[in-house]
Scaffold this active site. Structure first.
Site, PDB file in Angstrom:
ATOM      1  N   HIS A 348       0.839  -1.211   0.000  1.00 51.55           N
ATOM      2  CA  HIS A 348       0.000   0.000   0.000  1.00 51.55           C
ATOM      3  C   HIS A 348       0.874   1.261   0.000  1.00 51.55           C
ATOM      4  CE1 HIS A 348      -3.824   2.121   1.205  1.00 51.55           C
ATOM      5  NE2 HIS A 348      -2.933   3.009   1.635  1.00 51.55           N
ATOM      6  N   GLU A 349       1.814   1.319   0.936  1.00 53.74           N
ATOM      7  CA  GLU A 349       2.626   2.540   1.058  1.00 53.74           C
ATOM      8  C   GLU A 349       3.556   2.730  -0.139  1.00 53.74           C
ATOM      9  OE1 GLU A 349       1.409   4.421   3.178  1.00 53.74           O
ATOM     10  OE2 GLU A 349       0.344   2.828   4.213  1.00 53.74           O
TER      11      GLU A 349
END
Length: 946
Positions: A348-349
């Site tokens: 995600h990051e």
């Protein structure tokens, strides 16, 4: 308080200065504004209409959003945190570009000491004014010295701490600037569209290290034994992505195939738990580099595990930050779901390094362009890089969670106007993340994965280092096979488009011109809620109609909604997935032949519910009872979800939904099993709050009976795929909580053996939750578990122990746990929301959790911030199983007594009211039906046993 003039050691000069960047240098000292001066106001407002600054004078700007007369080009920022006195000083020099003649510069600062400026704290704004005009087209530089305390919340530049195994408490300082907290760390233009370059210097003691977005270029020794680290200048980016940490962390590093240095930072005693995350980050950054066809633009990417961290993780460019549970993995002690969770959060990051950092939404109303994409890319990236995790088995849960919120009239469009910091914080919810991901998944299925990939790469290349709005994305996904010089030489693009020209019309969604992606997707992003499609089959004719699905007594909020819905369906006659774009309120489809059943929303690739009118649900139930594997696991989960949700709006009778649930006794797929639990367990949870022991126990017995065969098949070890292991953990925990005798006996035996070994015996990881929960039921078991919790360095183990302790029936322990989490010394305050919500789900604790929430409300909103997802999680998590008028009145009385400053306007409060009202309606209407159905089933089972 510290005076601003004492700012960074070795620096002097006025606290508020602007310099014009032309030769010869002209120094202009900003002076406080007075109504008699000739200063022009940026919005041409009259002095009498203006807000009043802290010094009693008119403040020359009256809007929450900053003016665009000047914009920042470059920040030179020097920061000196003192980890002994827990404060910091700094100097910032901001190079400005002037777009209109003005003598006013408005920027942000919050709770800082700065001399010679006008302040308007309500909007967190500073005004710098000059008697000399700043000329359009010229460059100027602002100098500001400032001082502040390190925040004791989880945002801005805040203090954190951790305890070593020897009991020593060590302090660190870390940043969390999204969404509006950079202004608490240095004066800045704290809006995402004001992108600039940042050159950062940090002063520290030799016992600490400093890290920031960019690599360090040199360290300079200062008088007094201090060191100053100089970091390279960043790429052009928004203020909320700036990050720096001063700590005693250690690190491990590797280099990607593309030459990017990846490092994981953690407290020294946990650095040996970083190997898995390091490998995952290397693999995923390489994947994105190739998938997006845009090289990662920085020389390094650090991932830091922060001991005190409110959210899950943060995508600061080049320095992503995480909860320790989101990054640290012990192969011996971490579970399959830990591995899945850590990989997903890193995916995600790192996706954000492109979606969000490289291309950023213009304003927070389009936050979903960042978060929906990053959530969606977790699944796309892991499906390819970690196929063994079977991440697809978990995607539907995100859509079900989003629909839970989106079915209330207090929901909001994916793209919705916001202005103040509380409203901005409220955008970080299931609608922006999960609904955003689900509508992107629907669009990808609609356009084809190849076309979707080409379109988003075009979007990223076209808007690199810029800010975007919704329509930019839709334009990039439209006409992807028309010539576009950005795509020249992209082999995949050429191959896809040449193949597409040879396809027949049958593969198109509907006859007509090129699809208008914007017209379709505006219906999903600019209006709240989602559609319910009613399907009625009459011979070969399929009648379709759409309406908004809404859980409310009042039908008016659902009027006037219309979606363009990419329908998919399959029938008993063929496995082919048929497609149809429903653009009108009603329509008719014709099948080539009559069929036994039809299933719409294949694999739930679409974000909508389906009601099978007439005999439709009966044919579905018949199919599931006789041949459930004719449909995929996702299709079955989708049907379970839809049929129970339709009971809430009285489209389907409860006994019909319960008849469908009977097939679950043969279900083995994780998504369908967990969705079965997800629909059935809340039914007895409502009764726990109504003192209806007989019916409650009947319902609990029904669920245990339904899944008994599957529970009995579970081995008490760690074998199998990730999905099988996650399911095992889930089933054994449920069985033990529900006092299923074989489970309780086994778990008791294992807990006693583990306790007798003083916790040294190695338990299979996947069964530890079930074992700990049984152990925590008795005071001596609870105390033993707590001692092990206190001294464990494995975050995933601590997390499981904490949850087990919170579901104990021992009320004095539950209360003590919540109090300790608030204090934050033995149990971390970051875990308080999870502890309180776990206690609220506990039949012995729900009143304790509600009393605790009320008693500590003001402390918690200060710590976790108004509008934050954390506060929302607390409010809805504690109240969403109440089902009586008395509790609704209590909830209304408490939240109704708040002011706007203490949260009365928050959306989550409205959601809490609506959810309780829905629970009351549901319970009043359906409990007699539930009782009758369970009685009838028990008689049926009794006769079968004779």
């Amino acid at each position: 308080m510290i005076s601003a003039e004492a700012a960074c050691r070795g620096r002097s000069g006025p606290a508020s200065v602007v310099t014009m960047l032309v030769a010869p240098l002209l120094l202009v000292l900003f002076v406080p504004f007075s109504p008699s001066s000739g200063a022009q106001l940026p919005n041409q407002a009259k002095a009498k209409d203006l807000p009043i600054a802290t010094n009693g004078q008119p403040f020359p700007w009256d809007r929450m959003r900053l003016p665009t007369t000047v914009t920042p080009l470059h920040y030179d920022l020097a920061i000196h945190p003192n980890l002994t006195t827990l404060d910091f000083t700094g100097v910032v020099r901001i190079e400005l570009d002037v777009h209109e003649d003005t003598n006013t510069v408005i920027l942000h600062a919050k709770q800082m000491q700065i001399s010679n400026v006008l302040e308007y704290p309500r909007f967190h704004q500073l005004a710098l004014l000059s008697d000399s005009m700043l000329i359009k087209g010229r460059k100027y530089e602002v100098h500001l010295a400032f001082a502040a305390n390190l925040s004791d919340s989880f945002h801005g530049f805040y203090k954190g701490s951790y305890r070593t195994s020897s009991g020593e408490v060590r302090v660190l300082a870390s940043t969390q600037f999204e969404a509006t907290f950079a202004r608490g760390a240095f004066p800045c233009f704290d809006e995402p569209a004001f992108k600039a370059n940042f050159t950062i210097r940090i002063i520290r003691e030799p016992r600490h290290i400093a890290i920031s977005n960019m690599p360090m270029v040199k360290t300079v020794e200062l008088p007094g034994g201090l060191l100053e680290d100089h970091f390279d200048t960043t790429v052009k980016m928004s203020t909320y992505l700036v990050a720096y940490i001063v700590s005693d962390f250690k690190s491990v590093s590797k280099t990607t195939q593309h030459g990017v240095k990846i490092s994981i930072y953690a407290v020294p005693e946990k650095i040996d738990q970083t190997a898995f995350a390091l490998d995952a980050a290397v693999k995923l950054l390489d994947f994105y580099d190739d998938y997006f066809d845009i090289p990662y633009p920085l020389p390094k990417q650090d991932l830091a595990a922060i001991p005190d961290f409110q959210s899950g993780a943060m995508e600061n460019w080049g320095l992503t930050t995480y909860r320790e549970t989101g990054l640290l993995f012990d192969p011996e002690k971490s579970s399959a779901s830990d591995k899945l969770g850590i990989t997903k959060v890193i995916a995600h990051e790192l996706a954000h390094q492109w979606f969000g950092n490289l291309v950023t939404m213009e304003w927070w109303n389009d936050l979903w362009l960042n978060e929906g994409f990053a959530k969606f890319m977790e699944f796309i990236s892991l499906d390819i890089t970690y196929p063994e995790l079977h991440v697809d088995d978990f995607f539907l849960a995100k859509c079900f969670e989003a629909m839970e919120v989106d079915s209330l009239s207090s929901s909001h469009p994916v793209s919705t106007p916001v202005e103040n910091p509380t409203q901005i914080q409220e955008m970080f919810d299931d609608v922006s993340y999960d609904k955003g991901a689900c509508i992107l998944n629907m669009l990808r299925d609609f356009l084809t994965p190849e076309a979707f990939e080409i379109g988003i790469v075009r979007y990223l290349k076209r808007y690199s280092y810029q800010n975007t709005v919704n329509s930019h994305l839709w334009e990039s996904l439209t006409n992807i096979c028309s010539s576009d010089d950005l795509d020249e030489g992209r082999l995949k693009h050429t191959e896809f488009c040449s193949k597409r020209k040879t396809q027949t019309g049958a593969s198109k969604w509907y006859s007509g011109d090129e699809l208008d992606v914007r017209a379709i997707m505006d219906t999903w992003t600019l209006q709240e809620g989602f559609p319910l499609v009613t399907v009625e089959v009459r011979g070969r004719e399929v009648r379709l109609s759409q309406e908004r699905y809404l859980k409310t007594d009042d039908p008016s909020p659902s009027e006037g909604f219309l979606w363009q819905i990419p329908l998919t369906y399959k029938t008993s006659a063929s496995n082919t997935v048929h497609r149809f774009l429903l653009k009108t309120k009603t329509d008719v489809l014709f099948l080539p032949e009559e069929v036994d059943w039809v299933k719409f929303n294949v694999d739930m690739s679409g974000y909508y519910m389906v009601h099978y009118a007439g005999e439709g649900w009966n044919s579905v139930i018949k199919l599931l009872q006789h041949n459930h594997t004719a449909l995929s696991g996702n299709d079955r989960a989708n049907l379970i979800h839809n049929v129970f949700q339709l009971v809430s709006i009285e489209k389907v009778r409860l006994d019909t939904a319960l008849e469908l649930s009977l097939y679950l006794s043969r279900e083995t797929k994780i998504m369908a099993v967990t969705q079965g639990f997800g629909e059935l367990v809340p039914l007895y949870k409502l009764m726990e709050k109504r003192d209806m022991k007989v019916l409650e126990n009947q319902m609990k017995s029904y669920i245990v009976d339904l899944f008994q065969d599957l529970i009995d098949q579970q081995e008490w070890n760690d074998s199998g795929s990730v999905s099988q292991r996650v399911l095992r953990s889930y089933l054994l925990l449920f069985a033990c909580v529900r006092n299923y005798a074989p489970c309780v006996t086994k778990a008791t035996q294992l807990f006693n053996q583990w306790k007798d070994s003083d916790g040294t015996m190695s338990l299979p990881v996947d069964i530890t939750m079930a074992v700990f929960v049984i152990g925590a039921r008795m005071p001596e078991g609870w105390d033993f578990l707590f001692e092990k919790y206190r001294h464990s360095l494995q975050m995933s183990v601590k997390s499981r122990m904490k949850t087990a302790m919170a579901v104990s029936p021992l009320q004095d322990k539950l209360k003590w746990m919540m109090e300790q989490s608030l204090i934050g010394e033995i149990m971390k305050t970051q875990d308080l929301p999870d502890v309180v919500v776990s206690v609220s789900k506990n039949p012995h604790g729900y009143q304790l959790a509600w009393d605790f929430l009320r008693a500590n409300w003001h402390t918690m909103i200060k710590k976790f911030d108004l509008g934050s997802h954390t506060i929302s999680h607390l409010v809805t998590g504690v109240t969403n199983q109440y089902s009586t008028r008395e509790m609704l009145d209590e909830v209304r009385n408490f939240f109704g007594s708040l002011t706007e400053e203490t949260g009365s306007e928050m959306r989550c409060i409205q959601q809490a009211y609506e959810t309780i009202e829905d629970n009351i309606r549901w319970t009043d209407k359906n409990l007699p039906l539930l009782q009758a159905w369970l009685d009838k089933r028990n008689r049926r089972v009794f006769h079968e046993d004779l």
